[in-house]
Design an enzyme around this catalytic site. Sequence first.
Site, mmCIF file in Angstrom:
data_model
loop_
_atom_site.group_PDB
_atom_site.id
_atom_site.type_symbol
_atom_site.label_atom_id
_atom_site.label_comp_id
_atom_site.label_asym_id
_atom_site.label_seq_id
_atom_site.Cartn_x
_atom_site.Cartn_y
_atom_site.Cartn_z
ATOM 1 N N SER A 86 4.130 69.934 60.530
ATOM 2 C CA SER A 86 2.935 69.196 61.041
ATOM 3 C C SER A 86 1.799 69.262 59.824
ATOM 4 C CB SER A 86 2.172 69.884 62.055
ATOM 5 O OG SER A 86 1.974 71.295 61.750
ATOM 6 N N ASP B 131 5.002 79.127 57.029
ATOM 7 C CA ASP B 131 4.466 79.694 58.477
ATOM 8 C C ASP B 131 3.818 80.871 57.916
ATOM 9 O OD1 ASP B 131 6.174 78.008 60.332
ATOM 10 O OD2 ASP B 131 7.907 78.911 58.985
ATOM 11 N N GLY C 238 9.928 77.767 60.268
ATOM 12 C CA GLY C 238 9.719 77.290 61.645
ATOM 13 C C GLY C 238 10.194 76.157 62.204
ATOM 14 N N GLU D 206 14.757 72.654 52.648
ATOM 15 C CA GLU D 206 13.466 72.791 51.716
ATOM 16 C C GLU D 206 13.878 73.876 50.678
ATOM 17 O OE1 GLU D 206 10.378 72.701 55.636
ATOM 18 O OE2 GLU D 206 11.315 74.571 55.121
HETATM 19 C C1 5RP Z 1 9.696 73.759 58.375
HETATM 20 C C2 5RP Z 1 8.685 74.690 57.743
HETATM 21 C C3 5RP Z 1 7.272 74.315 57.904
HETATM 22 O O1 5RP Z 1 6.729 74.158 56.595
HETATM 23 C C4 5RP Z 1 6.555 75.489 58.499
HETATM 24 O O2 5RP Z 1 7.222 75.765 59.900
HETATM 25 C C5 5RP Z 1 5.095 75.215 58.866
HETATM 26 O O3 5RP Z 1 4.930 74.196 59.717
HETATM 27 P P1 5RP Z 1 3.514 73.561 60.310
HETATM 28 O O4 5RP Z 1 3.050 72.930 59.059
HETATM 29 O O5 5RP Z 1 3.680 72.921 61.381
HETATM 30 O O6 5RP Z 1 2.685 74.840 60.740
HETATM 31 O O7 5RP Z 1 9.005 75.773 57.008
HETATM 32 O O8 5RP Z 1 10.990 74.234 58.144
#
Ligand code: 5RP
Length: 227
Positions: free
Chosen positions: A29, A83, A95, A102
Amino acid sequence: MSDIQKQRAGEAAALRVEAGMIVGLGTGSTAAWFVKALAARNLSNLRCVPTSEATADLARSLGLPLTTLEDVSRIDLTVDGADEVGPGLALIKGGGAALLREKLVWEASDRCLVIADAAKVVTTLGAFPLPIEVVAFGHKTTGNRIADVLSDHDISQPARLRQADRGIVRTDGGNVIYDARCGAIHDPARLADDLKLITGVVEHGLFLDLADEAIIGTDSGVETLTP
Ligand code: 5RP
């Protein structure tokens, strides 16, 4: 979690991008705020490498030009969420189940900028369950070996296979995720090394020595952190 903080971080990061750059687009997000702000800048000659199908869909819908890691040798700047943001900009990521792509994109980048809301900043990593991406074939056996490694690190809770409403979560690469409820990770580098030695573990969500800077959204603006 604060959406306005995420938005502020994403928008501040978009100002770091220059025309002609090859840009890694993170997932989640917060990264979505960055993608939207980047598209709004209408910079010329950008090429963007998305870290997930979800980000690719968003970027495409906003008219950002996409390329792939196969087609570019290096990425100038990657901007992505996290996260947890710990001391030295050690991170937990994954997450959103995009940790493998990534990490591939981060490691191909000259500069990595992490963006997050203030609640993500911690003094010790591990309250957020650590995502571990595992090959689907024989994943229960791999899960048992992960439990052994966690136990060597004084983490007694076994990692849990990630499920969603529609069943077992699959990553864009078709793998599954085990989430390790570590509580506190006292030696992230050793845990990272030990997890990578398990056959069947594709990647883990510890991003160590990769982030060059963090932009943290706050209630009044943004703050930057360096390692
Ligand atoms: C996806 C990730 C995201 O960057 C991480 O989960 C953070 O998500 P958000 O910006 O929705 O809090 O690592 O794999």
